[in-house]
Design a protein around this motif. Structure first.
Motif, PDB file in Angstrom:
ATOM      1  N   ILE A 154       0.853  -1.203  -0.025  1.00 39.11           N
ATOM      2  CA  ILE A 154       0.006  -0.078   0.180  1.00 39.11           C
ATOM      3  C   ILE A 154       0.898   1.432   0.040  1.00 39.11           C
ATOM      4  O   ILE A 154       0.672   2.141  -0.901  1.00 39.11           O
ATOM      5  CB  ILE A 154      -1.185  -0.046   1.198  1.00 39.11           C
ATOM      6  N   ASN A 186       2.104   2.129  -3.394  1.00 38.07           N
ATOM      7  CA  ASN A 186       1.029   2.644  -4.429  1.00 38.07           C
ATOM      8  C   ASN A 186       0.874   3.991  -4.035  1.00 38.07           C
ATOM      9  O   ASN A 186       0.758   4.713  -4.932  1.00 38.07           O
ATOM     10  CB  ASN A 186      -0.195   1.746  -4.306  1.00 38.07           C
ATOM     11  N   LEU A 187       0.869   4.495  -2.644  1.00 33.05           N
ATOM     12  CA  LEU A 187       0.678   5.828  -2.447  1.00 33.05           C
ATOM     13  C   LEU A 187       1.823   6.650  -2.939  1.00 33.05           C
ATOM     14  O   LEU A 187       1.673   7.757  -3.699  1.00 33.05           O
ATOM     15  CB  LEU A 187       0.527   6.068  -0.963  1.00 33.05           C
ATOM     16  N   VAL A 214       3.966   5.589  -5.731  1.00 33.19           N
ATOM     17  CA  VAL A 214       3.593   5.996  -7.104  1.00 33.19           C
ATOM     18  C   VAL A 214       2.664   6.963  -7.493  1.00 33.19           C
ATOM     19  O   VAL A 214       2.742   7.845  -8.380  1.00 33.19           O
ATOM     20  CB  VAL A 214       3.245   4.359  -7.785  1.00 33.19           C
ATOM     21  N   ALA A 215       1.551   6.802  -6.678  1.00 27.85           N
ATOM     22  CA  ALA A 215       0.574   7.861  -7.053  1.00 27.85           C
ATOM     23  C   ALA A 215       0.955   9.211  -6.946  1.00 27.85           C
ATOM     24  O   ALA A 215       0.723  10.270  -7.539  1.00 27.85           O
ATOM     25  CB  ALA A 215      -0.575   7.824  -5.764  1.00 27.85           C
ATOM     26  N   ILE A 221       3.842  10.257  -7.310  1.00 30.48           N
ATOM     27  CA  ILE A 221       4.880  10.961  -8.723  1.00 30.48           C
ATOM     28  C   ILE A 221       3.949  11.063  -9.646  1.00 30.48           C
ATOM     29  O   ILE A 221       4.340  11.928 -10.297  1.00 30.48           O
ATOM     30  CB  ILE A 221       5.909   9.630  -8.869  1.00 30.48           C
ATOM     31  N   VAL A 222       3.123   9.910  -9.970  1.00 32.18           N
ATOM     32  CA  VAL A 222       2.417  10.040 -11.128  1.00 32.18           C
ATOM     33  C   VAL A 222       1.331  11.107 -11.305  1.00 32.18           C
ATOM     34  O   VAL A 222       1.344  11.893 -12.370  1.00 32.18           O
ATOM     35  CB  VAL A 222       1.537   8.791 -11.315  1.00 32.18           C
ATOM     36  N   LEU A 223       0.987  11.410 -10.150  1.00 35.12           N
ATOM     37  CA  LEU A 223      -0.098  12.703  -9.963  1.00 35.12           C
ATOM     38  C   LEU A 223       0.615  14.248  -9.940  1.00 35.12           C
ATOM     39  O   LEU A 223       0.011  15.157 -10.457  1.00 35.12           O
ATOM     40  CB  LEU A 223      -0.944  12.566  -8.992  1.00 35.12           C
ATOM     41  N   ALA A 224       1.849  14.264  -9.527  1.00 32.15           N
ATOM     42  CA  ALA A 224       2.513  15.591  -9.391  1.00 32.15           C
ATOM     43  C   ALA A 224       2.680  15.949 -10.916  1.00 32.15           C
ATOM     44  O   ALA A 224       3.403  15.080 -11.732  1.00 32.15           O
ATOM     45  CB  ALA A 224       3.750  15.537  -8.888  1.00 32.15           C
ATOM     46  N   PRO A 225       2.555  17.052 -11.083  1.00 39.20           N
ATOM     47  CA  PRO A 225       2.791  17.711 -12.481  1.00 39.20           C
ATOM     48  C   PRO A 225       4.270  17.662 -12.917  1.00 39.20           C
ATOM     49  O   PRO A 225       4.423  17.325 -14.309  1.00 39.20           O
ATOM     50  CB  PRO A 225       2.262  19.268 -12.474  1.00 39.20           C
ATOM     51  N   LEU A 274       6.691  15.247 -12.514  1.00 30.53           N
ATOM     52  CA  LEU A 274       7.137  13.982 -12.461  1.00 30.53           C
ATOM     53  C   LEU A 274       8.187  13.924 -11.953  1.00 30.53           C
ATOM     54  O   LEU A 274       9.448  13.926 -12.490  1.00 30.53           O
ATOM     55  CB  LEU A 274       7.256  13.483 -13.936  1.00 30.53           C
ATOM     56  N   PRO A 315       7.854  -0.068  -2.754  1.00 31.76           N
ATOM     57  CA  PRO A 315       8.075   1.605  -2.767  1.00 31.76           C
ATOM     58  C   PRO A 315       9.143   1.505  -4.092  1.00 31.76           C
ATOM     59  O   PRO A 315      10.298   1.409  -3.690  1.00 31.76           O
ATOM     60  CB  PRO A 315       8.408   2.166  -1.838  1.00 31.76           C
ATOM     61  N   GLY A 316       8.849   1.888  -4.950  1.00 37.10           N
ATOM     62  CA  GLY A 316       9.913   2.481  -6.220  1.00 37.10           C
ATOM     63  C   GLY A 316      10.822   1.189  -6.815  1.00 37.10           C
ATOM     64  O   GLY A 316      11.714   1.969  -7.005  1.00 37.10           O
TER      65      GLY A 316
END
Lengths: 86, 157, 110
Positions: B68, B71-72, B74-75, B77-81, B83, B113-114
């Motif tokens: 978990i 995934n948070l 990764v979330a 990183i992916v959601l940050a404008p 990257l 994580p990562g």
């Protein structure tokens, strides 16, 4: 209420499917396409489970399991191929 | 061989979800013949130590927590404008000797994580890391491997 | 069907689908194949597990088989992403310009 949640989940999964499909067609390398394919199959497994839920037919779960099995083997075979040919 | 037979039969029963007589009979026959055919080949499943049951359960929960967290992460990183990535391939070393232990370690690293196991060479693992903190072998090993190794060492050695 | 368990199951389904979406987004946004594998496989694995848990809440008699699917995915997904990553590295897939170090290439060159 629950129906609504199931439908929302199906919509989100469909959106995820479209994003992965974009990567599948865009590439650029063969490895990118295989990754996209792998993700597509994982999403498809969830989709099959969602269909099983709305249709209330447990037999679809067997489909999901066999699908998971076959796609795993498929990805392994393609990856071996990328490494050094069959 | 008995372990293989038992796990096959358990898988069969879970798959069918019914303890009816004919289902069990077919399952026993099939599991017995597979276990006999592969009596040397699938020894990898027999490396587990039953006395490590408690550790296995604790490992499972530790693993879920890490999954978990992964995934948070990764979330984020992916959601940050922007990257925020500093990816790289680092090399780490494991103390684990058994094949199953190493397999589970590589799998666990991949799902946490990562980090992603790219290649293995004996006791050396090559990891793709989304945000490289340190490329030094000792520091990277401490960050990536040690948490899982403590559990897996008890379970498989 | 509108029981507490049913609602919980529905929420699990939504959470799972959200993680699937996150995986898809990662697949599109990440700069190279290795980072895409990272984003794609991790998020979708957890997403599927959440989805299966949600289905188990909605149809409790399916729980055993759903658990079997979940265990299978938990075991095979990392293996396929590892094999893929290795194949990508061995076939010299393009790496993002951000990549800081590559110890694997260093060792293979030596």
């Amino acid at each position: 209420m629950v129906e609504l949640l199931v439908n929302c989940a199906a919509m989100l999964a469909g959106l995820a499917f479209l994003l992965a499909l974009y990567r599948f067609f865009k590439g650029p390398s063969a490895a990118d396409r295989v990754v996209a394919f792998d993700v597509l199959t994982i999403i498809a497994i969830t989709a099959i489970v969602l269909v099983a839920l709305t249709e209330r037919r447990a037999i679809y779960l067997d489909v999901a399991l066999i699908y998971a099995l076959l796609s795993f083997l498929g990805v392994i075979v393609v990856a071996r191929y990328l490494e050094r040919g069959l | 061989m008995i372990a293989l037979f038992a796990s096959l039969l358990l898988f069969w029963l879970l798959l069918n979800g019914s303890p009816a007589g004919d289902v069990v009979m077919v399952g026993v026959a099939a599991s017995l013949s597979i276990a006999f055919l592969f009596r040397d080949g699938l020894a990898i499943f027999a490396e587990w130590r039953p006395r490590a049951l408690a550790t296995t359960v604790r490992y499972f929960f530790f693993f879920l927590k890490e999954l978990i967290k992964a995934n948070l992460n990764v979330a984020k990183i992916v959601l940050a404008p922007s990257l925020p990535l500093t990816p790289g391939f680092v090399k780490v070393r494991t103390r684990l000797k058994s094949r199953m232990g190493r397999l589970l370690l590589a799998n666990s690293i991949t799902l946490t994580p990562g980090t992603l196991t790219v290649d293995m060479d004996g006791e050396w693992l090559y990891i793709h890391w989304v945000s490289v903190d340190s490329a030094e072998i000792a520091a990277a090993t401490a960050a990536i491997v040690t948490g899982f190794e403590e559990y897996l060492e008890v379970m498989y050695g | 069907m509108d029981s507490v368990l049913g609602l919980l199951g529905g929420l699990f389904l939504i959470a799972g689908a959200a993680f699937l979406l996150l995986g898809g987004l990662g697949l599109v946004r990440m700069p190279d194949v290795f980072n895409r594998i990272q984003a794609g496989t991790k998020a979708t694995t957890l997403g599927t597990l959440f989805g299966l848990a949600g289905a188990a809440c909605l149809q409790p008699d399916w729980a055993l088989k759903l658990m079997l699917i979940g265990l299978f995915i938990l075991f095979t997904n990392p293996i396929s992403s590892q094999v893929l990553a290795r194949a990508a590295h061995r076939s010299h897939a393009e790496k993002s310009a951000l990549t800081a170090v590559d110890r694997l290439e260093d060792d293979q060159g030596a």
